[in-house]
Design an enzyme around this catalytic site. Sequence first.
Site, PDB file in Angstrom:
ATOM      1  N   ASN A 113       0.806  -0.939   0.150  1.00 10.61           N
ATOM      2  CA  ASN A 113      -0.092   0.180   0.241  1.00 10.61           C
ATOM      3  C   ASN A 113       0.932   1.304  -0.068  1.00 10.61           C
ATOM      4  O   ASN A 113       0.451   2.200   0.405  1.00 10.61           O
ATOM      5  CB  ASN A 113      -0.899   0.038   1.313  1.00 10.61           C
ATOM      6  CG  ASN A 113      -1.844   1.127   1.433  1.00 10.61           C
ATOM      7  OD1 ASN A 113      -2.789   1.373   0.253  1.00 10.61           O
ATOM      8  ND2 ASN A 113      -2.205   1.864   2.275  1.00 10.61           N
ATOM      9  N   GLY A 114       1.842   1.312  -0.715  1.00 11.95           N
ATOM     10  CA  GLY A 114       2.905   2.263  -0.673  1.00 11.95           C
ATOM     11  C   GLY A 114       2.775   3.249  -1.630  1.00 11.95           C
ATOM     12  O   GLY A 114       3.147   4.485  -1.799  1.00 11.95           O
ATOM     13  N   GLY A 115       1.830   3.122  -2.704  1.00 10.34           N
ATOM     14  CA  GLY A 115       1.672   3.981  -4.008  1.00 10.34           C
ATOM     15  C   GLY A 115       0.712   4.826  -3.926  1.00 10.34           C
ATOM     16  O   GLY A 115      -0.325   4.635  -3.464  1.00 10.34           O
ATOM     17  N   GLN A 189       7.089   0.719   5.237  1.00 14.99           N
ATOM     18  CA  GLN A 189       8.759   0.370   4.320  1.00 14.99           C
ATOM     19  C   GLN A 189       9.419   1.724   4.534  1.00 14.99           C
ATOM     20  O   GLN A 189       9.145   2.658   5.268  1.00 14.99           O
ATOM     21  CB  GLN A 189       8.192   0.159   2.928  1.00 14.99           C
ATOM     22  CG  GLN A 189       8.008   1.230   2.114  1.00 14.99           C
ATOM     23  CD  GLN A 189       7.762   1.112   0.498  1.00 14.99           C
ATOM     24  OE1 GLN A 189       6.390   1.034   0.180  1.00 14.99           O
ATOM     25  NE2 GLN A 189       8.608   0.433  -0.183  1.00 14.99           N
ATOM     26  N   LYS A 388      -4.178  -0.153 -13.077  1.00 14.78           N
ATOM     27  CA  LYS A 388      -2.941   0.589 -13.338  1.00 14.78           C
ATOM     28  C   LYS A 388      -3.384   1.900 -13.943  1.00 14.78           C
ATOM     29  O   LYS A 388      -2.702   3.029 -14.091  1.00 14.78           O
ATOM     30  CB  LYS A 388      -2.028  -0.043 -13.969  1.00 14.78           C
ATOM     31  CG  LYS A 388      -1.181  -1.295 -13.556  1.00 14.78           C
ATOM     32  CD  LYS A 388      -0.683  -1.096 -12.068  1.00 14.78           C
ATOM     33  CE  LYS A 388      -0.107  -2.429 -11.604  1.00 14.78           C
ATOM     34  NZ  LYS A 388       0.303  -2.094 -10.092  1.00 14.78           N
TER      35      LYS A 388
END
Length: 500
Positions: A113-115, A189, A388
């Site tokens: 879930n870093g984007g 992260q 995307k």
Amino acid sequence: MTSPVHKSGYITYGKSEYVENIEDSGDTLAAINKSLKKITSQVPDDKQFKTEMDDFYSQVSRYIKEKVKSKELDWEKVKSPKPEYVIPYNQINPAKKDEVSSLLNKLAVIKLNGGLGTTMGCVGPKSAIEVRNGLTFLDLTVQQIEHLNSTYNANVPLILMNSFNTDEDTQKILKKYYNHDINIYTFNQSRWPRINADSLLPIASSAKPTAGAWYPPGHGDIYSSLYNSGLLQKLLDLGKEYVFVSNIDNLGATVDTKILSHVFDSQTDFVLEVTDKTKADIKGGTIIDYDGSIRLLEIAQVPKLYVDDFKRVKKFKIFNTNNIWIRLDAIKSLVEQKKLDLDLIVNRKTTDSGERVIQLETAIGAAMKHFEKAHGVNVPRSRFLPVKSTSDLFIVTSDLYILKDGVLTMNPLRTFGNVPIVKLGDHFKKVKDFQARFKSPPQILELDHLSVTGDVYFGAHVTLTGTVIIVANHGAHIDIPRGAVLNDKVVSGDLRIMDH
């Protein structure tokens, strides 16, 4: 759910020392070391941040050494995977009903879930984008796991690996699930500084996450970040043995009890889900036999002379979905023994000020070669349904899929099992513009190919079948009228219709 509880480097929602290890190896490394010390001295009590900087130094040091002694992949050693390296999904035995609950209780689900949603014109985490019936990626994920737990009387926790870009907004969003019967954990992260492409020195001068100076170093960082946060040990203490990891924008990446049972039966350490490659997937990584051992090969690792060879569907028939099942104690062992040297991805960028910078990144699947027991499973294409772009969003919001309990399944009325090819132009690139150009999602059960370019609007209840190409040239405008049926049509010119 109860209020969040902070534990070490992770946060939990639910019912329930930095050590310098730096060796000077030339003026550049000494200068990088000095710069990092200056940054970490600004937050002397943040041991986790210092550990991240230690990890970053190790990677940039490795990058510098590998630049000097670069060794290109030997293409002669690249072979198709051995049969035992990739097991067909239809050869896996179904899970025994009386065992599913106990197996699920040994599982945790991690979503990457870093984007951010910037590529689709959105602000904040991509997981907050509405994708179906007003529900976001995160909403659908929570629904999936809640249904799984209630169906099998299990307690599978949801874990989100956030980045410094998404963490704050995600924590706010998670408050809506306080009363849901699901345990949610989060951890971050790492945060690494971008480095100048010429000097290789960090461009960051402050420990604060200044925009443009810092970045999350790819999802391969999951191993060390999960360990450093303390959450890996927490999961082991809870009796969890495996994690299922996938991208949060892949709506097909649900917990499959058949694969779950296979993972436990085979006592494997690492299972990578792959699926059959099409011409749309020519850049996807693939499992290979390299000099007698299994590994994941990404296009960035392929010598330029052999890139076309890599892209051929006939030679490399499968590609990586990034759905991965991993044994937790194997992760712990490899991290503690410092055996997870993942292949570096050198991502070159230019800042808004025009400075050329480098981001050193790693991919989660690259760790495959480090696990003693690793293999792939060739899964149905339905397990790879990423969003995307708005072209992908168009597909999942249509009647092509049926939504139930957070899971999208292809409409049985679809004549063919494949997904149509959809290419929407720049006018549809942002979610807001995409939504404004459709009065309602078109019916596409019999669509093969759709290409839309220019200033085009769709009325309500439009049906698209076969191959449809719509082109509004520069300065022109096209309205597709309410109730229109386009079957193998090419529409161009200028068409303005008042929608009543």
